[in-house]
Write a protein that holds these residues in place. Structure first.
Motif, PDB file in Angstrom:
ATOM      1  N   UNK A 144       7.198  31.811   3.954  1.00  0.00           N
ATOM      2  CA  UNK A 144       8.518  32.430   3.757  1.00  0.00           C
ATOM      3  C   UNK A 144       8.927  33.244   4.982  1.00  0.00           C
ATOM      4  N   UNK A 145       7.965  33.945   5.569  1.00  0.00           N
ATOM      5  CA  UNK A 145       8.268  34.769   6.738  1.00  0.00           C
ATOM      6  C   UNK A 145       8.590  33.894   7.948  1.00  0.00           C
ATOM      7  N   UNK A 146       7.964  32.724   8.026  1.00  0.00           N
ATOM      8  CA  UNK A 146       8.283  31.784   9.110  1.00  0.00           C
ATOM      9  C   UNK A 146       9.737  31.347   9.036  1.00  0.00           C
ATOM     10  N   UNK A 147      10.242  31.142   7.821  1.00  0.00           N
ATOM     11  CA  UNK A 147      11.655  30.799   7.626  1.00  0.00           C
ATOM     12  C   UNK A 147      12.540  31.891   8.218  1.00  0.00           C
ATOM     13  N   UNK A 148      12.212  33.137   7.936  1.00  0.00           N
ATOM     14  CA  UNK A 148      12.999  34.258   8.445  1.00  0.00           C
ATOM     15  C   UNK A 148      12.936  34.345   9.967  1.00  0.00           C
ATOM     16  N   UNK A 149      11.751  34.163  10.537  1.00  0.00           N
ATOM     17  CA  UNK A 149      11.601  34.250  11.992  1.00  0.00           C
ATOM     18  C   UNK A 149      12.421  33.165  12.700  1.00  0.00           C
ATOM     19  N   UNK A 197      19.787  26.000 -18.759  1.00  0.00           N
ATOM     20  CA  UNK A 197      20.234  26.539 -17.467  1.00  0.00           C
ATOM     21  C   UNK A 197      21.639  26.017 -17.166  1.00  0.00           C
ATOM     22  N   UNK A 198      22.527  26.868 -16.634  1.00  0.00           N
ATOM     23  CA  UNK A 198      23.896  26.430 -16.322  1.00  0.00           C
ATOM     24  C   UNK A 198      23.918  25.157 -15.488  1.00  0.00           C
ATOM     25  N   UNK A 199      24.867  24.294 -15.780  1.00  0.00           N
ATOM     26  CA  UNK A 199      24.946  22.986 -15.124  1.00  0.00           C
ATOM     27  C   UNK A 199      25.093  23.104 -13.612  1.00  0.00           C
ATOM     28  N   UNK A 200      25.861  24.092 -13.152  1.00  0.00           N
ATOM     29  CA  UNK A 200      26.063  24.259 -11.713  1.00  0.00           C
ATOM     30  C   UNK A 200      24.749  24.570 -11.001  1.00  0.00           C
ATOM     31  N   UNK A 201      23.913  25.401 -11.614  1.00  0.00           N
ATOM     32  CA  UNK A 201      22.611  25.742 -11.024  1.00  0.00           C
ATOM     33  C   UNK A 201      21.711  24.520 -10.965  1.00  0.00           C
ATOM     34  N   UNK A 202      21.769  23.702 -12.009  1.00  0.00           N
ATOM     35  CA  UNK A 202      20.961  22.472 -12.044  1.00  0.00           C
ATOM     36  C   UNK A 202      21.431  21.515 -10.952  1.00  0.00           C
ATOM     37  N   UNK A 203      22.744  21.384 -10.798  1.00  0.00           N
ATOM     38  CA  UNK A 203      23.316  20.428  -9.850  1.00  0.00           C
ATOM     39  C   UNK A 203      23.018  20.808  -8.401  1.00  0.00           C
ATOM     40  N   UNK A 204      22.952  22.090  -8.119  1.00  0.00           N
ATOM     41  CA  UNK A 204      22.746  22.543  -6.726  1.00  0.00           C
ATOM     42  C   UNK A 204      21.298  22.887  -6.414  1.00  0.00           C
ATOM     43  N   UNK A 205      20.404  22.677  -7.381  1.00  0.00           N
ATOM     44  CA  UNK A 205      19.002  23.088  -7.179  1.00  0.00           C
ATOM     45  C   UNK A 205      18.371  22.378  -5.988  1.00  0.00           C
ATOM     46  N   UNK A 206      18.556  21.066  -5.901  1.00  0.00           N
ATOM     47  CA  UNK A 206      17.883  20.292  -4.850  1.00  0.00           C
ATOM     48  C   UNK A 206      18.336  20.720  -3.459  1.00  0.00           C
ATOM     49  N   UNK A 207      19.654  20.888  -3.303  1.00  0.00           N
ATOM     50  CA  UNK A 207      20.162  21.332  -2.006  1.00  0.00           C
ATOM     51  C   UNK A 207      19.667  22.735  -1.682  1.00  0.00           C
ATOM     52  N   UNK A 208      19.644  23.613  -2.703  1.00  0.00           N
ATOM     53  CA  UNK A 208      19.175  24.977  -2.482  1.00  0.00           C
ATOM     54  C   UNK A 208      17.702  24.992  -2.091  1.00  0.00           C
ATOM     55  N   UNK A 209      16.927  24.101  -2.693  1.00  0.00           N
ATOM     56  CA  UNK A 209      15.494  24.033  -2.381  1.00  0.00           C
ATOM     57  C   UNK A 209      15.282  23.613  -0.928  1.00  0.00           C
ATOM     58  N   UNK A 210      16.086  22.685  -0.446  1.00  0.00           N
ATOM     59  CA  UNK A 210      15.976  22.245   0.945  1.00  0.00           C
ATOM     60  C   UNK A 210      16.387  23.368   1.897  1.00  0.00           C
ATOM     61  N   UNK A 211      17.501  24.027   1.583  1.00  0.00           N
ATOM     62  CA  UNK A 211      18.019  25.080   2.457  1.00  0.00           C
ATOM     63  C   UNK A 211      17.142  26.324   2.480  1.00  0.00           C
ATOM     64  N   UNK A 212      16.308  26.493   1.467  1.00  0.00           N
ATOM     65  CA  UNK A 212      15.462  27.686   1.394  1.00  0.00           C
ATOM     66  C   UNK A 212      14.134  27.502   2.106  1.00  0.00           C
ATOM     67  N   UNK A 213      13.878  26.324   2.651  1.00  0.00           N
ATOM     68  CA  UNK A 213      12.592  26.052   3.271  1.00  0.00           C
ATOM     69  C   UNK A 213      12.641  25.993   4.783  1.00  0.00           C
ATOM     70  N   UNK A 214      11.465  26.003   5.396  1.00  0.00           N
ATOM     71  CA  UNK A 214      11.346  25.927   6.858  1.00  0.00           C
ATOM     72  C   UNK A 214      12.005  24.657   7.388  1.00  0.00           C
ATOM     73  N   UNK A 215      11.988  23.593   6.587  1.00  0.00           N
ATOM     74  CA  UNK A 215      12.561  22.321   7.019  1.00  0.00           C
ATOM     75  C   UNK A 215      14.024  22.473   7.414  1.00  0.00           C
ATOM     76  N   UNK A 216      14.735  23.366   6.748  1.00  0.00           N
ATOM     77  CA  UNK A 216      16.154  23.584   7.046  1.00  0.00           C
ATOM     78  C   UNK A 216      16.325  24.214   8.423  1.00  0.00           C
ATOM     79  N   UNK A 217      15.479  25.181   8.754  1.00  0.00           N
ATOM     80  CA  UNK A 217      15.559  25.813  10.073  1.00  0.00           C
ATOM     81  C   UNK A 217      15.154  24.832  11.175  1.00  0.00           C
ATOM     82  N   UNK A 218      14.188  23.972  10.895  1.00  0.00           N
ATOM     83  CA  UNK A 218      13.797  22.940  11.862  1.00  0.00           C
ATOM     84  C   UNK A 218      14.973  22.004  12.129  1.00  0.00           C
TER      85      UNK A 218
END
Length: 326
Positions: free
Chosen positions: A128-133, A253-274
């Motif tokens: 998680x800290x690597x993502x921030x750096x 769980x609200x439908x909007x949260x379910x629909x955006x989960x996958x994109x949010x998971x990608x954006x929250x990881x180191x892979x997004x910064x790479x």
């Protein structure tokens, strides 16, 4: 923001500053970054001398980075320190990952199991800290000119300024390797970065311009790195959507949260910064090469007739159209 608020005593009321410090502390704890140091300190006793050296160096870098003031004078220092902290994080996370590879016996005491859990939490916290750096490094790089500045440096044959941006991408690739994503490919990409750095830039390579050859080499590795991030996103989008939808409905769980989960998971990881680093560096490389920025979407062989159209009225425009052979 905290540094700006506390820089000039008396500029803000004491009550506001005190409350903001509390909010800042709680926000860091919520993001698992504020207590990362305490988590690492709690497993120090289980480290050997080599591991302890890696831990100490990372904590020193992190402390210096936390204390670095946000100012224009500190910008160049922050880029160097961000990279150094990220590199030390890689070394420490590698130590912890290797330690977690060993299996535990069935008769191990509860204390050993508890320590093992602490190691795993520290490993997650470091990722998680690597993502921030990497995010902070990107912001700092943009602040000193970003892709345009890198292009100008390459044109003046000053490719040493590319070392830190490419080094940060190398850190990101190492993080993917430590997470177990295509380790062989990550290793190959890392070896290419090392090779191109050692090769450097020559005035001429055979009959070709040295700058163009260097830029093409770097572009190949950057394209390879970006494909690595795209493959990760595709794998995630194949794995999660159906399961996420089923679980979301079951838990209400609200439908909007379910629909955006996958994109949010990608954006929250180191892979997004790479991916963002690849985009910035590819932009700089294309500008250096003078290319138009087009990427091959579907490579392969083509058969047919190539037609060229000329349009006048003060300008010349070339359009190329592919016609299939009937």
């Amino acid at each position: 923001m905290l540094a700006r608020i506390t820089r000039n005593p008396g500029e803000y009321s004491e009550a506001f500053v005190e409350q903001f410090k509390i909010f800042h502390h709680e926000l860091k704890d919520f993001s698992m970054l504020g207590n990362l140091t305490e988590q690492l300190e709690s497993i120090k006793e289980s480290f050997d001398d080599r591991s302890l050296s890696a831990l100490t160096f990372f904590l020193e870098c992190k402390e210096r980075l936390d204390n670095l003031e946000e100012s224009k004078d500190a910008l160049d220092k922050s880029i160097d320190l961000l990279l150094k902290t990220a590199q030390s994080l890689n070394a420490l996370r590698e130590v912890i990952v290797k330690g977690l590879e060993t299996s535990l016996r069935n008769d191990v005491p509860d204390a050993a199991i508890a320590m093992r859990q602490k190691w795993r939490l520290c490993e997650i916290g470091l990722e998680d800290y690597a993502f921030l750096l990497l995010s902070r490094f990107l912001n700092a790089l943009e602040a000193v000119g970003g892709a345009q500045q890198l292009k100008e440096n390459a044109e003046s044959k000053n490719v040493s300024s590319w070392n830190d941006p490419l080094g940060s991408l190398f850190v990101g690739i190492c993080q993917l390797w430590l997470s177990g994503w295509k380790p062989e490919e990550c290793t190959a990409i890392g070896n290419e970065f090392v090779a191109w750095k050692e090769k450097g830039l020559s005035e001429k390579e055979g009959s070709e311009d040295g700058k163009s050859v260097w830029a093409l080499r770097v572009k190949v590795t950057l394209d390879r790195s970006r494909r690595l991030t795209e493959e990760y996103s595709e794998a995630l989008l194949q794995m999660f959507p159906q399961k996420v939808e089923m679980l979301g409905k079951a838990l209400g769980i609200p439908e909007n949260s379910v629909r955006t989960y996958n994109e949010a998971e990608i954006r929250a990881g180191v892979i997004f910064q790479v991916s963002k680093l690849c985009t910035l560096l590819l932009k700089a490389v294309r500008s250096t090469l003078g290319s138009q920025g087009w990427d091959v979407l579907v490579p392969g062989a083509a058969h047919g007739t190539l037609v060229q159209f000329r349009v006048t009225r003060g300008c010349l425009l070339h359009l190329m159209m592919f016609q299939e052979v009937q």
